[in-house]
Scaffold this active site. Structure first.
Site, PDB file in Angstrom:
ATOM      1  NE  ARG A 161     -10.333   6.041   2.424  1.00 30.12           N
ATOM      2  CZ  ARG A 161      -9.035   6.154   2.646  1.00 30.12           C
ATOM      3  NH1 ARG A 161      -8.250   5.087   2.551  1.00 30.12           N
ATOM      4  NH2 ARG A 161      -8.501   7.317   2.960  1.00 30.12           N
ATOM      5  CG  HIS A 214      -3.829  -3.415   3.936  1.00 27.67           C
ATOM      6  ND1 HIS A 214      -2.577  -2.948   4.260  1.00 27.67           N
ATOM      7  CD2 HIS A 214      -4.476  -2.378   3.334  1.00 27.67           C
ATOM      8  CE1 HIS A 214      -2.471  -1.675   3.871  1.00 27.67           C
ATOM      9  NE2 HIS A 214      -3.604  -1.318   3.303  1.00 27.67           N
ATOM     10  CB  CYS A 263      -0.971  -0.045   1.183  1.00 28.02           C
ATOM     11  SG  CYS A 263      -2.355   1.121   1.051  1.00 28.02           S
TER      12      CYS A 263
END
Length: 251
Positions: free
Chosen positions: A125, A207, A92
């Site tokens: 997002r 993640h 990320c």
């Protein structure tokens, strides 16, 4: 190799999303095979040794990214490790920091430059489960299993010609939403691109931690660190990992 040394890069600023767990997974999978493995944390202000066998870079917020980029550019240790073809995993914000430039703190920040990638902003997002099929780029050509993770980012990462995607998105957003790809005026294939592979560096927005959810990728990193092929790694039968993958890939 007497001890496998796993460098954990700046866990004090790039440890927001539990990505430190990737180093733990690597250490445990190595130890389960009878190998001596240790995690070497390198904190902000400390030099990055270029002599370790493998490196992990995690995620963080804007201020953390800026601090990390400044430190890594000035220090140069990670760049020297990459020049030695030492495997590096970046997650990320780590992906963004290792790129050419990224947006943070309301401006454009210079990245470390290990990945031919620039990160701009998305309007919405990207958050939720993401799954991909490996592209077979570079040394990840040995991957055969789908990749799975949880993405949570506002950055749209556009790859340049020297970098290739780690995976092709089958569920979720990946590196950039279609609007950002169109704004950048690049190949439409980047609408389904996830992560990046360039030289010895592999990056992803996943993640989870990523290596807990993708044991084949973890073993590939270990194999690369030891100068072996993925097929040389003794298989590990861990039912709970297999069950986790089954649940996460059941979209």
């Amino acid at each position: 190799m007497s001890t496998l040394n796993i460098g954990l890069i700046l866990p004090d600023v790039l440890g927001t999303y539990g990505d430190d767990g990737n180093a733990l997974v690597l250490r445990q999978r190595a130890r389960m095979r009878g190998l001596d493995a240790e995690i070497v944390p390198i904190k902000l202000g400390e030099p990055v040794p270029d002599s370790l066998d493998l490196y992990c870079v995690g995620g963080g917020e804007d201020t953390a990214q800026i601090l990390a980029a400044e430190h890594l550019i000035k220090d140069g240790g990670l760049q020297r490790a990459a020049a030695k073809n030492t495997p590096i995993l970046a997650i990320c914000a780590g992906l963004q920091v290792l790129g050419v430039s990224f947006r943070a703190g309301g401006g454009i920040v210079d990245g470390v430059g290990l990945i031919d990638a620039t990160t701009i902003s998305m309007q919405k997002r990207a958050i939720g489960e993401v799954a991909t099929t490996p592209t077979g780029a570079g040394w990840t050509s040995q991957l055969t299993e789908k990749l799975t993770g949880f993405e949570n980012h506002m950055g749209a990462t556009i790859l340049g010609p020297d970098a290739q995607p780690l995976g092709k998105v089958t569920h979720g957003i990946g590196n950039a939403d279609p609007a950002a790809v169109e704004q950048a005026g690049v190949d439409v294939s980047q609408k389904v691109a996830e992560g990046a592979v360039q030289g010895s560096v592999v990056c992803t927005y996943m993640h989870g931690p990523a290596l807990a959810r993708n044991p084949q990728l973890a073993d590939l990193l270990l194999a690369q660190a030891m100068g072996k092929e993925l097929s040389d790694m003794e298989p590990l039968d861990i039912p709970v990992v297999a069950q986790l993958r089954k649940e996460r890939l059941a979209h």
